[in-house]
Motif scaffolding. Structure first.
Motif, PDB file in Angstrom:
ATOM      1  N   PRO A  46       0.807  -1.236   0.000  1.00 55.54           N
ATOM      2  CA  PRO A  46       0.000   0.000   0.000  1.00 55.54           C
ATOM      3  C   PRO A  46       0.838   1.284   0.000  1.00 55.54           C
ATOM      4  O   PRO A  46       0.679   2.135   0.865  1.00 55.54           O
ATOM      5  N   ILE A  47       1.732   1.420  -0.963  1.00 55.90           N
ATOM      6  CA  ILE A  47       2.524   2.642  -1.093  1.00 55.90           C
ATOM      7  C   ILE A  47       2.581   3.036  -2.561  1.00 55.90           C
ATOM      8  O   ILE A  47       2.394   2.201  -3.452  1.00 55.90           O
ATOM      9  N   GLU A  48       2.853   4.315  -2.836  1.00 52.65           N
ATOM     10  CA  GLU A  48       2.868   4.798  -4.220  1.00 52.65           C
ATOM     11  C   GLU A  48       4.011   4.194  -5.025  1.00 52.65           C
ATOM     12  O   GLU A  48       3.859   3.929  -6.216  1.00 52.65           O
ATOM     13  N   SER A  49       5.159   4.012  -4.389  1.00 51.84           N
ATOM     14  CA  SER A  49       6.341   3.498  -5.105  1.00 51.84           C
ATOM     15  C   SER A  49       6.449   1.975  -5.005  1.00 51.84           C
ATOM     16  O   SER A  49       7.549   1.422  -5.022  1.00 51.84           O
ATOM     17  N   ALA A  50       5.292   1.302  -4.917  1.00 51.53           N
ATOM     18  CA  ALA A  50       5.298  -0.151  -4.726  1.00 51.53           C
ATOM     19  C   ALA A  50       6.020  -0.875  -5.859  1.00 51.53           C
ATOM     20  O   ALA A  50       6.828  -1.773  -5.625  1.00 51.53           O
ATOM     21  N   ARG A  51       5.738  -0.478  -7.107  1.00 57.92           N
ATOM     22  CA  ARG A  51       6.344  -1.193  -8.228  1.00 57.92           C
ATOM     23  C   ARG A  51       7.856  -0.974  -8.272  1.00 57.92           C
ATOM     24  O   ARG A  51       8.610  -1.898  -8.576  1.00 57.92           O
ATOM     25  N   PRO A 228       7.139   6.187   4.005  1.00 57.22           N
ATOM     26  CA  PRO A 228       6.849   6.544   5.404  1.00 57.22           C
ATOM     27  C   PRO A 228       7.491   5.567   6.382  1.00 57.22           C
ATOM     28  O   PRO A 228       7.476   4.354   6.170  1.00 57.22           O
ATOM     29  N   ALA A 229       8.075   6.113   7.465  1.00 63.15           N
ATOM     30  CA  ALA A 229       8.838   5.315   8.423  1.00 63.15           C
ATOM     31  C   ALA A 229       8.019   4.174   9.017  1.00 63.15           C
ATOM     32  O   ALA A 229       8.550   3.080   9.279  1.00 63.15           O
ATOM     33  N   GLN A 230       6.735   4.403   9.228  1.00 61.73           N
ATOM     34  CA  GLN A 230       5.904   3.373   9.852  1.00 61.73           C
ATOM     35  C   GLN A 230       5.685   2.163   8.946  1.00 61.73           C
ATOM     36  O   GLN A 230       5.299   1.093   9.402  1.00 61.73           O
ATOM     37  N   VAL A 231       5.944   2.350   7.644  1.00 58.07           N
ATOM     38  CA  VAL A 231       5.757   1.250   6.689  1.00 58.07           C
ATOM     39  C   VAL A 231       7.074   0.517   6.423  1.00 58.07           C
ATOM     40  O   VAL A 231       7.078  -0.677   6.093  1.00 58.07           O
ATOM     41  N   VAL A 232       8.202   1.224   6.580  1.00 59.03           N
ATOM     42  CA  VAL A 232       9.506   0.676   6.213  1.00 59.03           C
ATOM     43  C   VAL A 232       9.821  -0.612   6.972  1.00 59.03           C
ATOM     44  O   VAL A 232      10.248  -1.609   6.378  1.00 59.03           O
ATOM     45  N   HIS A 233       9.614  -0.599   8.283  1.00 61.12           N
ATOM     46  CA  HIS A 233       9.959  -1.779   9.085  1.00 61.12           C
ATOM     47  C   HIS A 233       9.180  -3.006   8.622  1.00 61.12           C
ATOM     48  O   HIS A 233       9.746  -4.107   8.513  1.00 61.12           O
ATOM     49  N   GLU A 234       7.901  -2.838   8.342  1.00 61.07           N
ATOM     50  CA  GLU A 234       7.074  -3.956   7.890  1.00 61.07           C
ATOM     51  C   GLU A 234       7.564  -4.489   6.543  1.00 61.07           C
ATOM     52  O   GLU A 234       7.645  -5.704   6.337  1.00 61.07           O
ATOM     53  N   LEU A 235       7.902  -3.582   5.624  1.00 58.62           N
ATOM     54  CA  LEU A 235       8.408  -3.998   4.324  1.00 58.62           C
ATOM     55  C   LEU A 235       9.735  -4.741   4.452  1.00 58.62           C
ATOM     56  O   LEU A 235       9.968  -5.760   3.782  1.00 58.62           O
ATOM     57  N   GLU A 236      10.623  -4.230   5.293  1.00 54.27           N
ATOM     58  CA  GLU A 236      11.939  -4.856   5.461  1.00 54.27           C
ATOM     59  C   GLU A 236      11.810  -6.278   5.995  1.00 54.27           C
ATOM     60  O   GLU A 236      12.520  -7.187   5.545  1.00 54.27           O
ATOM     61  N   GLN A 237      10.903  -6.479   6.931  1.00 61.91           N
ATOM     62  CA  GLN A 237      10.712  -7.813   7.502  1.00 61.91           C
ATOM     63  C   GLN A 237      10.020  -8.748   6.513  1.00 61.91           C
ATOM     64  O   GLN A 237      10.389  -9.922   6.386  1.00 61.91           O
ATOM     65  N   THR A 238       9.026  -8.230   5.827  1.00 59.70           N
ATOM     66  CA  THR A 238       8.247  -9.065   4.903  1.00 59.70           C
ATOM     67  C   THR A 238       9.074  -9.517   3.710  1.00 59.70           C
ATOM     68  O   THR A 238       9.018 -10.682   3.290  1.00 59.70           O
ATOM     69  N   PHE A 239       9.862  -8.611   3.148  1.00 61.32           N
ATOM     70  CA  PHE A 239      10.599  -8.903   1.914  1.00 61.32           C
ATOM     71  C   PHE A 239      12.076  -9.237   2.151  1.00 61.32           C
ATOM     72  O   PHE A 239      12.849  -9.310   1.209  1.00 61.32           O
ATOM     73  N   GLY A 240      12.452  -9.459   3.379  1.00 55.52           N
ATOM     74  CA  GLY A 240      13.813  -9.909   3.660  1.00 55.52           C
ATOM     75  C   GLY A 240      14.874  -8.881   3.341  1.00 55.52           C
ATOM     76  O   GLY A 240      15.968  -9.240   2.907  1.00 55.52           O
ATOM     77  N   VAL A 241      14.583  -7.604   3.566  1.00 58.93           N
ATOM     78  CA  VAL A 241      15.596  -6.562   3.388  1.00 58.93           C
ATOM     79  C   VAL A 241      16.519  -6.537   4.591  1.00 58.93           C
ATOM     80  O   VAL A 241      17.653  -6.072   4.518  1.00 58.93           O
TER      81      VAL A 241
END
Length: 278
Positions: A46-51, A228-241
């Protein structure tokens, strides 16, 4: 030793089929992503730069896979020499075992770096045409350094397993199996958090996954800064960053040291494995 390195390189590039199959896994993953995985994965973010995020995430994984499959193809020369018994001829020559092993390893690293750079150039062109994205010079330099480290660790790992193979049929079977599963191990086809905890642990201890991790952290840094900072942590964990083991979050230094240890460890094991065989 340089003469043997040149000989190994000529044998590899002379066989166009071997060159093609060393890139086949990368081409398959890229094709699946462009046709199916890209839209499916980005639609769930759910972010604009998803692709853009997913494009770079996938390319980072492809870069890691390339370091493995290209060295696997290059080290087919070892199996060919063992099957034709040329390897035994080299063993009784004045050339030391250490230099003989290094000649195979160096030629595999040269092939791996060359193939990975080609993949990176193609990937960069894709990002520019689809996203208008161009990496800064410093990022490109860091990526090239990681390519060298990733290829070296993959070559050492593959060389160790190749040391137990003595026929082209067995080598072909192993290549097919690795080509089939290699996209799952660095967490490319499916975000790592969607996998069972046991599989996540396997991914985190697989050396190629740490190559992918380094590529992700370098290539995604600017993109994550725009999210947004509140989304970064979730993305990093989900996608193995980022990887976490227990309460410890692994950083780039952990991954670099781990890959260097793998280079040394599997290199020593390979020398031991081949030296004991007559």
């Amino acid at each position: 030793m340089s003469a043997l390195v040149k000989r190994n390189l000529k044998l590899f590039f002379r066989d166009k089929t071997s060159v093609f199959f060393s890139l086949l896994s990368v081409l398959i993953i890229l094709g699946l992503y462009i046709l199916f995985l890209g839209d499916v994965t980005s639609n769930d973010i759910p972010i604009e730069s998803a692709r853009t995020f997913v494009d770079i995430w996938m390319i980072a994984g492809i870069m890691a896979v390339s370091s493995l499959t290209s060295t696997l193809g290059a080290l087919g020369v070892v199996v060919m020499d063992k099957e034709s018994r040329r390897f035994l001829d080299f063993r009784v020559s004045p050339l030391s075992n250490r230099k003989l092993m290094l000649s195979y390893l160096f030629s595999a690293i040269i092939v791996g770096v060359l193939m990975s750079v080609i993949v990176f150039i193609v990937a960069s062109l894709y990002l520019y045409l689809s996203e208008g994205l161009v990496f800064e010079l410093l990022i490109n330099i860091k990526i090239l350094c990681v390519i060298l480290l990733a290829v070296s660790s993959s070559a050492s790992l593959i060389f160790f397993f190749i040391s137990f193979i003595s026929s082209q049929n067995a080598y072909s079977t192993v290549s097919i199996v690795i080509g089939t599963v290699v996209g799952f191990l660095p967490g490319i086809y499916v975000p790592i958090r969607a996998l069972p905890s046991f599989v996540q642990l396997l991914i985190k201890i697989f050396p190629v996954s740490h190559s992918a991790l380094l590529f992700k952290q370098i290539m995604l840094k600017e993109t994550l800064n725009e999210i947004p900072a509140q989304v970064v942590h979730e993305l990093e964990q989900t996608f193995g960053v980022v990887y976490t083991l227990g309460d410890t979050t692994l950083n780039m230094t952990h991954s670099i040291v781990y890959l260097l240890v793998c280079c040394i460890l599997f290199g020593m094991l390979t020398v031991w494995s081949l030296s004991r065989k007559k």
